[in-house]
Design a protein around this motif. Structure first.
Motif, short mmCIF file in Angstrom:
data_model
loop_
_atom_site.label_atom_id
_atom_site.label_comp_id
_atom_site.label_asym_id
_atom_site.label_seq_id
_atom_site.Cartn_x
_atom_site.Cartn_y
_atom_site.Cartn_z
N ALA A 51 53.39 54.10 -53.04
CA ALA A 51 53.56 55.54 -52.89
C ALA A 51 52.22 56.26 -52.82
CB ALA A 51 54.40 56.08 -54.05
N VAL A 52 51.25 55.82 -53.63
CA VAL A 52 49.92 56.45 -53.59
C VAL A 52 49.31 56.31 -52.20
CG1 VAL A 52 47.57 56.28 -54.47
CG2 VAL A 52 49.48 56.21 -56.05
N GLY A 53 49.38 55.11 -51.63
CA GLY A 53 48.83 54.92 -50.29
C GLY A 53 49.58 55.69 -49.22
N ALA A 54 50.93 55.73 -49.33
CA ALA A 54 51.73 56.43 -48.32
C ALA A 54 51.51 57.94 -48.38
CB ALA A 54 53.21 56.09 -48.51
N LEU A 55 51.44 58.51 -49.59
CA LEU A 55 51.27 59.96 -49.72
C LEU A 55 49.86 60.41 -49.36
CD1 LEU A 55 53.26 60.57 -53.03
CD2 LEU A 55 53.98 61.07 -50.69
N ALA A 56 48.89 59.49 -49.44
CA ALA A 56 47.53 59.85 -49.04
C ALA A 56 47.42 60.07 -47.54
CB ALA A 56 46.56 58.77 -49.49
N CYS A 57 48.30 59.46 -46.78
CA CYS A 57 48.20 59.56 -45.31
C CYS A 57 48.51 60.95 -44.78
CB CYS A 57 49.11 58.51 -44.67
SG CYS A 57 48.65 56.81 -45.06
N ASP A 92 53.34 60.78 -37.40
CA ASP A 92 53.33 59.36 -37.72
C ASP A 92 53.17 59.12 -39.22
OD1 ASP A 92 53.53 58.67 -35.01
OD2 ASP A 92 51.36 58.84 -34.75
N ALA A 93 52.35 59.96 -39.89
CA ALA A 93 52.17 59.82 -41.33
C ALA A 93 53.45 60.17 -42.08
CB ALA A 93 51.02 60.70 -41.80
N LEU A 94 54.14 61.21 -41.65
CA LEU A 94 55.42 61.55 -42.28
C LEU A 94 56.44 60.43 -42.07
CD1 LEU A 94 55.66 65.31 -41.25
CD2 LEU A 94 55.07 64.39 -43.49
N ARG A 95 56.44 59.87 -40.87
CA ARG A 95 57.32 58.73 -40.62
C ARG A 95 56.91 57.55 -41.50
NH1 ARG A 95 56.46 55.74 -35.09
NH2 ARG A 95 54.55 55.35 -36.25
N GLY A 96 55.60 57.35 -41.69
CA GLY A 96 55.14 56.27 -42.54
C GLY A 96 55.60 56.41 -43.97
N CYS A 97 55.64 57.64 -44.49
CA CYS A 97 56.17 57.85 -45.85
C CYS A 97 57.63 57.45 -45.93
CB CYS A 97 55.98 59.31 -46.25
SG CYS A 97 54.27 59.81 -46.48
N VAL A 118 45.93 48.87 -48.37
CA VAL A 118 46.63 48.19 -47.27
C VAL A 118 47.66 49.11 -46.65
CG1 VAL A 118 48.18 46.29 -46.70
CG2 VAL A 118 46.20 45.88 -48.16
N THR A 119 48.40 49.85 -47.49
CA THR A 119 49.40 50.80 -46.97
C THR A 119 48.75 51.88 -46.14
OG1 THR A 119 50.75 50.38 -48.94
CG2 THR A 119 51.28 52.33 -47.64
N VAL A 120 47.60 52.36 -46.59
CA VAL A 120 46.87 53.38 -45.82
C VAL A 120 46.50 52.85 -44.44
CG1 VAL A 120 44.66 54.59 -45.68
CG2 VAL A 120 45.99 54.70 -47.77
N ILE A 121 45.96 51.65 -44.38
CA ILE A 121 45.54 51.09 -43.10
C ILE A 121 46.74 50.88 -42.18
CG2 ILE A 121 44.35 49.18 -41.99
CD1 ILE A 121 42.59 51.03 -43.71
N LEU A 122 47.88 50.46 -42.74
CA LEU A 122 49.06 50.23 -41.92
C LEU A 122 49.62 51.52 -41.35
CD1 LEU A 122 51.03 47.54 -43.98
CD2 LEU A 122 49.74 47.20 -41.89
N VAL A 123 49.47 52.64 -42.07
CA VAL A 123 50.12 53.90 -41.67
C VAL A 123 49.19 54.81 -40.91
CG1 VAL A 123 51.25 55.99 -42.54
CG2 VAL A 123 51.78 53.77 -43.55
N VAL A 124 47.95 54.97 -41.38
CA VAL A 124 47.11 56.07 -40.89
C VAL A 124 46.28 55.70 -39.68
CG1 VAL A 124 44.94 55.70 -42.14
CG2 VAL A 124 45.82 58.02 -41.85
N THR A 125 46.21 54.43 -39.30
CA THR A 125 45.35 54.03 -38.19
C THR A 125 45.83 54.65 -36.88
OG1 THR A 125 44.91 51.93 -39.31
CG2 THR A 125 44.41 52.06 -36.96
N ASP A 126 44.97 55.47 -36.26
CA ASP A 126 45.27 56.15 -34.99
C ASP A 126 46.58 56.93 -35.07
OD1 ASP A 126 42.99 55.25 -33.74
OD2 ASP A 126 43.94 53.45 -32.96
N ALA A 127 46.86 57.55 -36.21
CA ALA A 127 48.14 58.22 -36.42
C ALA A 127 47.98 59.73 -36.30
CB ALA A 127 48.70 57.87 -37.80
N SER A 128 49.11 60.39 -36.09
CA SER A 128 49.21 61.84 -36.15
C SER A 128 49.94 62.22 -37.43
CB SER A 128 49.96 62.37 -34.93
OG SER A 128 51.30 61.89 -34.93
N LEU A 129 50.08 63.52 -37.66
CA LEU A 129 50.78 63.96 -38.86
C LEU A 129 52.24 63.49 -38.83
CD1 LEU A 129 50.85 65.53 -41.49
CD2 LEU A 129 51.30 67.61 -40.17
#
Length: 833
Positions: free
Chosen positions: A164-170, A70-75, A57-68
């Motif tokens: 954390a696992v989902g956020a760091l995967a992004c 956006d992923a750092l911000r998601g973490c 769920v964390t991956v879907i919330l952060v990585v969808t249509d994201a840039s790098l």
């Protein structure tokens, strides 16, 4: 021409496919990282991340249509969300004790914790709130479900580790095999937009120089097809701007693209392009003529081509510093200046005004794209200054959170927070009553899709339910076909992610339905040891339905006002804001810094009001009618289109007024004749202003009518109770102003005559002053012509609004006969007098 249109459509289709494939592959890679960590990782990691569902769920919330970025911000947002939820949960679980948790206690704890998370409003990012709310549901509901086996400290830490696992995967997925940076996306979209704007400018110039109506309409149609793609590019640029700030440290070589060009491009190019399109559609016949020409416009093709070249090079100059193609030869500037300085006669016919307005927009384009040496106008320096200040470019900082809280408990914060708290609490309570083992699935869909803004609740609930069912069914089929082959099950997610990428961009499902479909499939195909897939699927669908039902019930309870009613109120607010803005831009006088700032604030307020009206209309169009009168979306659509045109026209009026104010003080000091001509010009503008503002005031009063039958009944009672022998005189009725085309043409003719008198007051002593005199005259001709064209166009839009208002009132009162808006206004005024 057809070949060009078809190639443009195919290019858009290819771009859509590339974007969806890239997004799907990055999402699949992030899900694969989570699957490897939670299924094949070392035992300590698998024990710590004991909730792999929330990792997905964390991956879907952060990585969808994201840039790098956006992923750092998601973490960072995931860390902030964990601090908001896990820390208080450890304290509360230790105080209560997991063994003493009950279903009601868990629901109450979820409600209280979610209220605290949702209360800060805009101080915390939406993604941080969704992650925190999802964690809260898992912390207390699973704490109740497994209260005999969990501990008050280890269980929250497991939730934090799964997040954390989902956020760091992004960021890992967006860095391999090569990073997808927001700076690169901004750069490519800016280049594409500049190319798009260049094509549109050339088409507009060719339409302006067309020899017949058919050719001009063909060029305008091609430009309109390109405008849709240009708007999409602008939206992409604005979307990546926030993520680009997070790439500043690891990618310093891309710093030149970490500006905020979206708003600059909107202001300097897009608005002027819309003005040029409006001017061309207002021209009655081609070829066009100018006041200084005896016949068709013959000698300006070279000047217009060079003007377009200058504008595009200047735009590249401030968008891409160091680009060798952005250098502007001096000969081009001299040719353009000579052409515009040759325009020194005020039009004698109203038919010339659209052509003058077209050239005014071209000249405004040049001034807007001219590089500025002022730090305040430099977008790069301005962005660097803002990111080194208080907030340092971060969307979440503790000082801003403190300022946002500030003990200001306004209803705008309390109501959304209370709705979130109540809906989550009820969803958890009823979900646990239905099934204790799967009770958290009732609250989790509400948590991960939370939004503090008003939304189309029924539509979103519908698409979320459909998306959940689609994804769950796909997951069950995948498990049935590849039950013994877990790697193949994971690979089967790739085509589904591609399909859901298109689903997110569709009108039918949108982002909410697409994300629900992704989560529904990932939670089944990316896990194991959760029981039979069919039983899990049915339980999750039922729990999701329970949660969405609670959400709808709370929305109806806490937000009973329909979107159609809000649209009606917002329309009245738009009329009031437009009246204020028209008064501000048409009252000539000394324009100091304070008045300039107030004028800009008024223009921004009008634009925001109209945008809010657009949101209300979008929500009302998808709102179910039930037993209410259907929403007249076609009529509101015409009203919204006229209001947007009026916003653009007021924007150009403001720019024309700025130049006129610069010259009016010198003209008043030059001669008494000039001062007298300026006074007449102000009187002409006052007529236009009074006509437009009084009409808008009438529309406000008409829009305030709740029922014509009730109005007629009240009018009869008022007339029947009137005592003619009392000697009291009634207030005279103010008739609605008449917007006849002939009267408007007379007003335009008077304005043009007085403009010529103003222009006669400009003179010089010879020598070098001749060039300055021609430059001032040309600017005066363009500004005066643009101002009166915008005002007359405003009155045309007012007439269109009057027609739409009559149709809207008739729609809301089908049993009443409405002759015209003036008779209706007289009845209202008779009742109020």
């Amino acid at each position: 021409m057809m070949r060009g249109i078809s190639s443009g459509v195919s290019e858009q289709a290819r771009a859509l496919w590339r974007a969806c494939l890239a997004s799907a592959l990055r999402t699949a890679l992030a899900c694969a990282v989570v699957a490897c960590a939670t299924l094949y990782g070392p035992p300590p990691l698998r024990r710590a991340a004991s909730l792999p569902a929330f990792s997905y769920v964390t991956v879907i919330l952060v990585v969808t249509d994201a840039s790098l970025g956006d992923a750092l911000r998601g973490c960072w947002l995931a860390l902030c969300a964990t601090a908001q939820s896990v820390g208080p949960a450890i304290l509360s679980l230790r105080l209560i004790g997991p063994a003493r948790l009950s279903g009601g206690t868990a629901a109450l704890a979820v409600a209280l914790a979610s209220f605290v998370v949702a209360l800060p409003g805009a101080a915390t990012h939406g993604t941080a709130k969704r992650i925190a709310l999802g964690q809260i549901v898992l912390l207390y509901v699973i704490g109740y479900i497994e209260k005999e086996r969990i501990e008050a400290v280890t269980h929250p830490l497991h939730v934090a580790a799964s997040t954390a696992v989902g956020a760091l995967a992004c960021p890992l997925a967006l860095s391999l095999p090569f990073p997808r940076t927001a700076g690169h996306e901004i750069k490519e979209n800016c280049r594409a937009y500049v190319e798009n704007a260049s094509k549109r400018l050339k088409l507009f110039a060719r339409a302006f120089l067309a020899e017949d109506d058919a050719s001009a309409l063909a060029f305008i149609s091609r430009a309109k097809c390109l405008s849709h793609a240009g708007n999409k590019l602008l939206q992409n640029i604005k979307r990546y701007q926030e993520g680009a700030l997070w790439e500043r440290v690891p990618f310093t070589s891309l710093r030149s693209y970490h500006t905020s060009p979206g708003e600059r491009l909107q202001e300097s190019l897009e608005t002027q392009l819309r003005g040029m399109e409006t001017a061309l559609t207002s021209i009655t016949s081609f070829p066009v003529t100018l006041p200084d020409d005896d016949g068709p416009l013959k000698n300006c093709k070279l000047a217009l081509d060079e003007h377009i070249t200058l504008i595009m090079r200047q735009s590249k100059g401030w968008l891409f510093p160091g680009d060798s193609t952005s250098t502007v030869p001096e000969s081009i500037s001299e040719n353009i200046t000579g052409f515009f300085e040759s325009l020194h006669r005020v039009p004698t016919l109203p038919d010339h005004l659209p052509s003058i307005f077209f050239l005014f927009c071209m000249q405004l384009l040049r001034s807007k794209t001219t590089p500025s040496t002022s730090p305040q106008d430099n977008p790069l320096k301005k962005d660097e200054q803002s990111t080194t200040g208080e907030e340092s470019g971060l969307p979440f900082c503790f000082r801003r959170v403190w300022n946002e809280w500030g003990f200001k408990m306004s209803p705008k914060r309390l109501v959304p927070a209370f709705k979130c708290s109540l809906s989550l609490g009820l969803a958890v309570l009823f979900g646990l009553i239905y099934s204790k083992e799967d009770g958290y699935w009732a609250g989790l869909p509400i948590a991960v899709s939370y939004s503090s803004a008003r939304e189309a609740t029924f539509k979103l609930a519908n698409v979320k339910a459909q998306g959940t069912v689609l994804g769950t069914v796909y997951g069950v089929l995948g498990c049935f076909l590849f039950q013994r082959f877990l790697p193949v099950r994971l690979l089967s997610l790739v085509p589904w992610l591609v399909f859901c990428s298109f689903l997110r961009k569709s009108k039918m499902y949108g982002p909410a339905g697409g994300v629900s479909a992704v989560i529904g499939a990932v939670l089944i195909l990316g896990r194991r040891n959760f029981g039979p897939p069919s039983e899990f699927a049915i339980a999750r669908i039922v729990e999701t339905f329970i949660g969405l039902s609670c959400l709808i019930a709370v929305e109806l309870l806490m937000q009973p006002t329909r979107a159609a009613s809000l649209a009606k109120r917002q329309l009245t607010d738009c009329f009031g804001a437009l009246r204020e803005c028209i008064v501000a831009v048409t009252t000539l006088g000394v324009l100091d810094n304070a008045k300039m700032s107030r004028l800009e604030e008024t223009q921004k307020r009008v634009k925001m009001r109209v945008l809010e009206l657009g949101k209300c209309i979008e929500e009302a169009e998808v709102e179910p009618n039930f037993w209410f009168l259907p929403f007249h979306s076609a009529c509101y659509g015409r009203l919204l289109g006229s209001l947007f045109k009026m916003v653009d026209l007021l924007h150009f009026c403001g720019h024309a007024r700025k130049f006129l104010e610069q010259e009016s003080s010198a003209l008043e000091a030059a001669a008494a004749a000039s001062k007298e001509a300026l006074d007449k010009l102000r009187s002409d503008l006052a007529l236009f202003r009074d006509l437009a503002t009084s009409s808008l005031k009438c529309f406000e009063e008409i829009n305030s009518i709740k029922s014509l039958s009730l109005l007629e009944k009240q009018l009869q009672e008022a007339s029947g109770s009137c005592d003619l022998e009392s000697g009291k005189a009634t207030k005279p009725n103010r008739p609605m102003p008449c917007l006849d085309e002939g009267d408007v043409e007379k007003m335009v003719g008077s304005y043009l005559q007085h403009s010529r008198e103003v222009l006669h007051g400009i003179s010089s002593d010879g020598g070098d002053g001749v060039g300055a005199e021609n430059a001032i005259k040309s600017e005066m001709v363009l500004s005066l012509g643009a101002l009166i064209h915008c005002m007359s166009s405003l009155l045309r839009e007012v007439r269109e609004i009057e027609k739409a208002m009559k149709e809207l009132v008739q729609w809301e009162n089908p049993t009443s006969q409405i002759a015209n808006s003036r008779d209706l206004l007289r009845e209202i005024q008779a009742l109020r007098s």
